[in-house]
Design a protein around this motif. Structure first.
Motif, PDB file in Angstrom:
ATOM      1  N   SER A  69      11.591 -30.065  14.781  1.00 18.68           N
ATOM      2  CA  SER A  69      10.543 -29.091  15.045  1.00 18.68           C
ATOM      3  C   SER A  69       9.662 -28.898  13.818  1.00 18.68           C
ATOM      4  O   SER A  69       8.446 -28.764  13.935  1.00 18.68           O
ATOM      5  CB  SER A  69      11.154 -27.751  15.454  1.00 18.68           C
ATOM      6  OG  SER A  69      11.885 -27.880  16.649  1.00 18.68           O
TER       7      SER A  69
ATOM      8  N   VAL B 112       4.580 -29.942  21.778  1.00 15.63           N
ATOM      9  CA  VAL B 112       4.607 -29.056  20.615  1.00 15.63           C
ATOM     10  C   VAL B 112       3.738 -27.843  20.872  1.00 15.63           C
ATOM     11  O   VAL B 112       2.666 -27.951  21.462  1.00 15.63           O
ATOM     12  CB  VAL B 112       4.097 -29.789  19.356  1.00 15.63           C
ATOM     13  CG1 VAL B 112       4.235 -28.898  18.122  1.00 15.63           C
ATOM     14  CG2 VAL B 112       4.869 -31.088  19.146  1.00 15.63           C
TER      15      VAL B 112
ATOM     16  N   ARG C  53       0.181 -33.005  20.894  1.00 13.98           N
ATOM     17  CA  ARG C  53       0.881 -31.910  21.565  1.00 13.98           C
ATOM     18  C   ARG C  53       1.420 -32.328  22.926  1.00 13.98           C
ATOM     19  O   ARG C  53       2.553 -32.012  23.288  1.00 13.98           O
ATOM     20  CB  ARG C  53      -0.060 -30.722  21.755  1.00 13.98           C
ATOM     21  CG  ARG C  53      -0.226 -29.856  20.534  1.00 13.98           C
ATOM     22  CD  ARG C  53      -1.289 -28.815  20.752  1.00 13.98           C
ATOM     23  NE  ARG C  53      -1.149 -27.776  19.735  1.00 13.98           N
ATOM     24  CZ  ARG C  53      -0.900 -26.508  19.999  1.00 13.98           C
ATOM     25  NH1 ARG C  53      -0.782 -26.102  21.227  1.00 13.98           N
ATOM     26  NH2 ARG C  53      -0.784 -25.637  19.027  1.00 13.98           N
TER      27      ARG C  53
ATOM     28  N   ASP D 234       1.199 -30.938  13.740  1.00 21.14           N
ATOM     29  CA  ASP D 234       0.353 -30.201  14.687  1.00 21.14           C
ATOM     30  C   ASP D 234      -0.524 -29.178  13.964  1.00 21.14           C
ATOM     31  O   ASP D 234      -1.745 -29.130  14.149  1.00 21.14           O
ATOM     32  CB  ASP D 234       1.249 -29.509  15.711  1.00 21.14           C
ATOM     33  CG  ASP D 234       0.465 -28.571  16.616  1.00 21.14           C
ATOM     34  OD1 ASP D 234      -0.523 -29.016  17.227  1.00 21.14           O
ATOM     35  OD2 ASP D 234       0.834 -27.391  16.710  1.00 21.14           O
TER      36      ASP D 234
ATOM     37  N   TYR E 174       4.445 -34.877  22.484  1.00 21.65           N
ATOM     38  CA  TYR E 174       5.699 -34.369  21.924  1.00 21.65           C
ATOM     39  C   TYR E 174       6.018 -32.935  22.360  1.00 21.65           C
ATOM     40  O   TYR E 174       7.006 -32.356  21.894  1.00 21.65           O
ATOM     41  CB  TYR E 174       5.656 -34.444  20.396  1.00 21.65           C
ATOM     42  CG  TYR E 174       5.591 -35.864  19.890  1.00 21.65           C
ATOM     43  CD1 TYR E 174       6.714 -36.688  19.897  1.00 21.65           C
ATOM     44  CD2 TYR E 174       4.393 -36.393  19.402  1.00 21.65           C
ATOM     45  CE1 TYR E 174       6.645 -37.992  19.441  1.00 21.65           C
ATOM     46  CE2 TYR E 174       4.321 -37.694  18.940  1.00 21.65           C
ATOM     47  CZ  TYR E 174       5.447 -38.492  18.962  1.00 21.65           C
ATOM     48  OH  TYR E 174       5.378 -39.788  18.515  1.00 21.65           O
TER      49      TYR E 174
ATOM     50  N   LEU F 189       7.265 -31.893  13.536  1.00 18.83           N
ATOM     51  CA  LEU F 189       6.253 -31.881  14.590  1.00 18.83           C
ATOM     52  C   LEU F 189       5.257 -30.743  14.388  1.00 18.83           C
ATOM     53  O   LEU F 189       4.047 -30.934  14.533  1.00 18.83           O
ATOM     54  CB  LEU F 189       6.927 -31.751  15.958  1.00 18.83           C
ATOM     55  CG  LEU F 189       7.790 -32.928  16.408  1.00 18.83           C
ATOM     56  CD1 LEU F 189       8.436 -32.627  17.756  1.00 18.83           C
ATOM     57  CD2 LEU F 189       6.973 -34.204  16.507  1.00 18.83           C
ATOM     58  N   LEU F 190       5.763 -29.565  14.053  1.00 20.16           N
ATOM     59  CA  LEU F 190       4.881 -28.425  13.831  1.00 20.16           C
ATOM     60  C   LEU F 190       3.964 -28.644  12.636  1.00 20.16           C
ATOM     61  O   LEU F 190       2.803 -28.232  12.646  1.00 20.16           O
ATOM     62  CB  LEU F 190       5.707 -27.153  13.618  1.00 20.16           C
ATOM     63  CG  LEU F 190       6.340 -26.534  14.866  1.00 20.16           C
ATOM     64  CD1 LEU F 190       7.254 -25.371  14.463  1.00 20.16           C
ATOM     65  CD2 LEU F 190       5.282 -26.045  15.828  1.00 20.16           C
TER      66      LEU F 190
ATOM     67  N   SER G 276       4.381 -23.836   9.453  1.00 21.78           N
ATOM     68  CA  SER G 276       5.460 -24.353  10.300  1.00 21.78           C
ATOM     69  C   SER G 276       6.783 -23.712   9.900  1.00 21.78           C
ATOM     70  O   SER G 276       7.585 -23.315  10.757  1.00 21.78           O
ATOM     71  CB  SER G 276       5.551 -25.877  10.157  1.00 21.78           C
ATOM     72  OG  SER G 276       4.364 -26.483  10.600  1.00 21.78           O
TER      73      SER G 276
END
Length: 252
Positions: free
Chosen positions: A110, A240, A235, A117, A238, A113-114, A166
């Motif tokens: 996470s 997100v 997004r 993003d 994945y 990915l965050l 994040s």
């Protein structure tokens, strides 16, 4: 024809009555656990979904018992079945095809990915904002010091801000609720994060022009649109949720 219609109506009524009796009989089996009426209904519907989805009969009692235990614990905290499990159909699918839970691995994934993003959306916001500003107010381009409008400053602020926020998001909404920090600590982390990010923004504005060039307004706008489109693709691929969309991970 007139005789057939009453016959069909009577048959329909008998069918409804049988279903009602079956429902009451099944529901009474869950009434001894101290569940609320809504939670009893959830368990009843879950039991139906387990049958419909072909879950082995010998596995169903353990699944139902585990669900009831969680519902009882949730009732004490004012949690509803929907907040705990979603719909009976969704939860039945989860019970049928359980996914191995690894909170640490989920948190690490996470975070990565965050970070991507949030960095993309920050970059999109700043480049698009400066592009519009330069188009509407060309006199801004005459300033000697490029400051925070330079491309290097924008990249630094976007990337560091993406990683920083994040981390803050995961502190505010931890994947593993058992490791959640006290609310006061989480609020303090948020405040410190905002101060740190503001400091980074100010320091980035002091970068010399030679390593922090300012680009054409239309280039900034194009970069902003590309970054926004790339973030939407990222997004969707994945699943997100970042800075402009609340996280909707459901926790058990």
């Amino acid at each position: 024809m007139s005789e057939e219609q009453p016959r069909n109506a009577q048959a329909g009524q008998r069918q409804k009555q049988r279903e009602k009796e079956q429902r009451q009989e099944k529901g009474s089996a869950f009434s001894n656990y101290g569940l609320t009426r809504k939670n009893e209904e959830f368990v009843y519907q879950l039991n139906k979904q387990l049958n419909r989805q072909g879950v082995a009969k010998d596995k169903q009692p353990a699944m139902i018992k585990e669900t009831i235990d969680k519902l009882l614990a949730g009732q004490k905290k004012g949690q509803t079945a929907k907040s705990l499990f979603g719909t009976p159909t969704e939860y039945a699918k989860e019970l049928k095809n359980p996914q191995p839970a690894d909170p640490q691995a989920t948190t690490q994934r996470s975070m990565k990915l965050l970070s991507v993003d949030n960095s993309l959306i920050f970059f999109s916001i700043f480049t698009f904002m400066y592009g519009i500003m330069f188009l509407l107010s060309p006199e801004i381009l005459k300033t000697k010091q490029y400051g925070s409008s330079g491309i290097t400053a924008i990249v630094l602020v976007a990337v560091i801000g993406g990683v920083l926020f994040s981390y803050i998001m995961l502190q505010l909404q931890p994947v593993n609720k058992k490791q959640a920090r006290p609310m006061a600590v989480r609020i303090l982390i948020l405040v410190i994060g905002l101060v740190v990010w503001l400091g980074i923004y100010m320091m980035a504005s002091w970068l010399p022009n030679v390593i922090n060039p300012r680009l054409n307004a239309w280039v900034y706008i194009i970069f902003g649109l590309i970054a926004f489109g790339g973030d939407m693709y990222f997004r969707n691929k994945y699943h997100v949720s970042g800075v402009y969309g609340g996280g909707n991970r459901r926790r058990r």
